[in-house]
Design a protein around this motif. Structure first.
Motif, PDB file in Angstrom:
ATOM      1  N   ALA A 269     -21.689   9.739  -0.591  1.00 39.55           N
ATOM      2  CA  ALA A 269     -22.820   9.739   0.104  1.00 39.55           C
ATOM      3  C   ALA A 269     -24.082   8.418  -0.220  1.00 39.55           C
ATOM      4  CB  ALA A 269     -23.437  10.988  -0.404  1.00 39.55           C
ATOM      5  N   THR A 270     -23.807   8.230  -1.127  1.00 40.65           N
ATOM      6  CA  THR A 270     -24.947   7.224  -1.877  1.00 40.65           C
ATOM      7  C   THR A 270     -24.811   5.704  -1.174  1.00 40.65           C
ATOM      8  OG1 THR A 270     -24.720   8.352  -3.703  1.00 40.65           O
ATOM      9  CG2 THR A 270     -25.583   5.927  -3.831  1.00 40.65           C
TER      10      THR A 270
ATOM     11  N   ARG B  18     -20.540  15.626   0.467  1.00 41.14           N
ATOM     12  CA  ARG B  18     -20.930  14.710   1.346  1.00 41.14           C
ATOM     13  C   ARG B  18     -22.808  14.824   2.243  1.00 41.14           C
ATOM     14  NH1 ARG B  18     -16.398  11.796   3.869  1.00 41.14           N
ATOM     15  NH2 ARG B  18     -15.744  13.716   4.397  1.00 41.14           N
TER      16      ARG B  18
ATOM     17  N   ARG C  50     -26.500  13.749   0.825  1.00 41.54           N
ATOM     18  CA  ARG C  50     -26.650  12.694   2.091  1.00 41.54           C
ATOM     19  C   ARG C  50     -28.350  13.072   2.036  1.00 41.54           C
ATOM     20  NH1 ARG C  50     -26.199   9.562   6.033  1.00 41.54           N
ATOM     21  NH2 ARG C  50     -27.845   9.070   7.938  1.00 41.54           N
TER      22      ARG C  50
ATOM     23  N   ASP D 123     -22.527   5.514   1.732  1.00 43.66           N
ATOM     24  CA  ASP D 123     -22.242   5.678   2.854  1.00 43.66           C
ATOM     25  C   ASP D 123     -24.053   5.034   3.986  1.00 43.66           C
ATOM     26  OD1 ASP D 123     -19.899   6.332   2.375  1.00 43.66           O
ATOM     27  OD2 ASP D 123     -19.991   7.852   3.917  1.00 43.66           O
ATOM     28  N   LEU D 124     -24.762   5.963   2.968  1.00 43.30           N
ATOM     29  CA  LEU D 124     -26.229   6.215   3.540  1.00 43.30           C
ATOM     30  C   LEU D 124     -26.329   4.122   3.002  1.00 43.30           C
ATOM     31  CD1 LEU D 124     -28.633   7.594   4.817  1.00 43.30           C
ATOM     32  CD2 LEU D 124     -29.723   8.320   2.552  1.00 43.30           C
TER      33      LEU D 124
ATOM     34  N   GLU E 270     -25.538   2.415   5.257  1.00 47.44           N
ATOM     35  CA  GLU E 270     -26.022   2.232   6.433  1.00 47.44           C
ATOM     36  C   GLU E 270     -26.883   2.013   6.701  1.00 47.44           C
ATOM     37  OE1 GLU E 270     -28.176   6.868   8.582  1.00 47.44           O
ATOM     38  OE2 GLU E 270     -25.760   6.694   8.223  1.00 47.44           O
ATOM     39  N   ARG E 271     -27.968   1.909   6.263  1.00 53.65           N
ATOM     40  CA  ARG E 271     -29.439   1.544   5.854  1.00 53.65           C
ATOM     41  C   ARG E 271     -30.028   0.266   5.934  1.00 53.65           C
ATOM     42  NH1 ARG E 271     -33.353   7.271   4.972  1.00 53.65           N
ATOM     43  NH2 ARG E 271     -31.787   8.691   6.810  1.00 53.65           N
TER      44      ARG E 271
ATOM     45  N   GLY F  35     -20.315   0.230   0.078  1.00 53.32           N
ATOM     46  CA  GLY F  35     -22.269   0.856   0.226  1.00 53.32           C
ATOM     47  C   GLY F  35     -23.318  -0.485   0.183  1.00 53.32           C
TER      48      GLY F  35
ATOM     49  N   VAL G  52     -31.991  11.821   1.216  1.00 51.93           N
ATOM     50  CA  VAL G  52     -32.575  11.138   1.986  1.00 51.93           C
ATOM     51  C   VAL G  52     -34.357  11.791   1.494  1.00 51.93           C
ATOM     52  CG1 VAL G  52     -33.930  11.517   4.205  1.00 51.93           C
ATOM     53  CG2 VAL G  52     -31.088  11.087   4.050  1.00 51.93           C
TER      54      VAL G  52
ATOM     55  N   SER H  35     -36.873   3.195   3.060  1.00 54.17           N
ATOM     56  CA  SER H  35     -35.574   2.378   3.075  1.00 54.17           C
ATOM     57  C   SER H  35     -35.944   1.478   2.898  1.00 54.17           C
ATOM     58  CB  SER H  35     -33.926   3.366   4.399  1.00 54.17           C
ATOM     59  OG  SER H  35     -34.855   4.694   3.535  1.00 54.17           O
TER      60      SER H  35
END
Length: 323
Positions: free
Chosen positions: A272-273, A222, A226, A275-276, A279-280, A320, A230, A237
């Protein structure tokens, strides 16, 4: 007293203004899926998403769309559908019937993203005059509807950054009545990097679209995925919708077991996709929500409705989306 009232009004309005600005900085209101042609959307002819037929009437397409879109909402939690268009479809009698897909989505309270796919598969607009005619017609029909968004081109990999910005600037000028906040500008290459378009002052105020896929690298953690994502986002973002991201959904992979997400390219990538994105607070439009013959399709046709291909994939996608 008048001055006091003005000052008080300004103080009261300030928090509301801050909330509005913050809301406009997130794209996670887009919880979507692509509805795609079984031949892929790069077709030299009408685009016909899975489940529809070229001979269908408007009423038939509306009925079919009602069922499919309701299933996207109920089984996935989607509130957005991305639909393919091209000049062959819009500059013909197919458009009058195909519009039933968008009309159904809007009637269901969903957002619609119209995106242009070219036919030559070379990353360029095939015919600029026909492309303009297409967008003139689409924006005339839906420009007044705040639930509809416009993506001038999907994966403009034939253009340099400067040439792509120039083409998009022309589109924005030609369709200046469309609020920029309802226009998605694709990242350069295969929609794979938004740092260039994000920095272009000529495109200020637009949303940005990014594509991100697990077959683009062989990483199995991950953390590595990530870092990959990024770097493609840079500092943009808050304007970006990941309007294509997907992974195999018919091969039995478990996407939601955190202990085993690392160790496999696709489970690590998808974790990872999502999760980010969570988060963002970025929107994600999964590829594809429905497409026959595509192992990434998160649903399949089943009787008069849809069935989920991988419940763990749905759970991770919903994660997500912030659900």
């Amino acid at each position: 007293m008048k001055r006091v009232r003005i000052l008080l009004a300004a103080i009261l309005a300030a928090p509301l203004l801050m909330v509005a600005q913050q809301a406009s900085a997130d794209t996670n209101a887009f919880r979507g899926v692509n509805w795609a042609d079984a031949r892929d959307n790069y077709v030299d002819g009408w685009v016909v998403p899975t489940g529809l037929a070229a001979g269908d009437s408007y009423a038939t397409i509306k009925t079919k769309s009602d069922g499919i879109l309701a299933a996207f909402q109920q089984q996935l939690g989607a509130n957005t559908v991305r639909l393919p268009i091209n000049p062959q479809s819009v500059n013909s009698d197919w458009w009058a019937r195909y519009k039933a897909t968008a009309d159904s989505a809007l009637a269901h309270g969903m957002k619609v993203i119209f995106g242009y796919w070219e036919a030559n598969k070379d990353g360029f607009v095939d015919d600029t005059a026909a492309w303009n005619t297409m967008w003139d017609r689409v924006t005339a029909d839906y420009g007044g509807n705040g639930g509809v968004y416009f993506e001038p081109m999907n994966e403009p990999f034939g253009y340099s950054l400067n040439a792509w910005v120039s083409l998009c600037s022309g589109w924005l000028s030609r369709h200046s009545s469309i609020p920029r906040g309802r226009v998605l500008i694709s990242g350069t290459g295969y929609n794979d990097n938004v740092t260039g378009v994000g920095a272009a002052s000529a495109l200020n105020g637009t949303l940005l679209s990014l594509h991100f896929y697990g077959f683009w690298a062989s990483d199995t953690t991950r953390a590595a995925w990530r870092a990959n994502l990024v770097s493609r986002l840079g500092s943009y973002s808050s304007r970006t919708i990941i309007d294509e991201a997907g992974a195999p959904m018919t091969t039995g992979l478990n996407y939601t077991n955190g202990a085993t997400q690392d160790g496999n390219v696709f489970t690590a990538y998808f974790a990872a996709t999502t999760d980010l994105a969570r988060e963002r607070k970025m929107g994600v439009v999964y590829w594809p929500g429905l497409r026959d013959g595509d192992s990434y399709s998160i649903t399949r046709q089943s009787g008069s409705g849809l069935a989920v291909n991988n419940p763990s994939g749905v759970a991770q996608l919903r994660w997500g989306w912030g659900l």
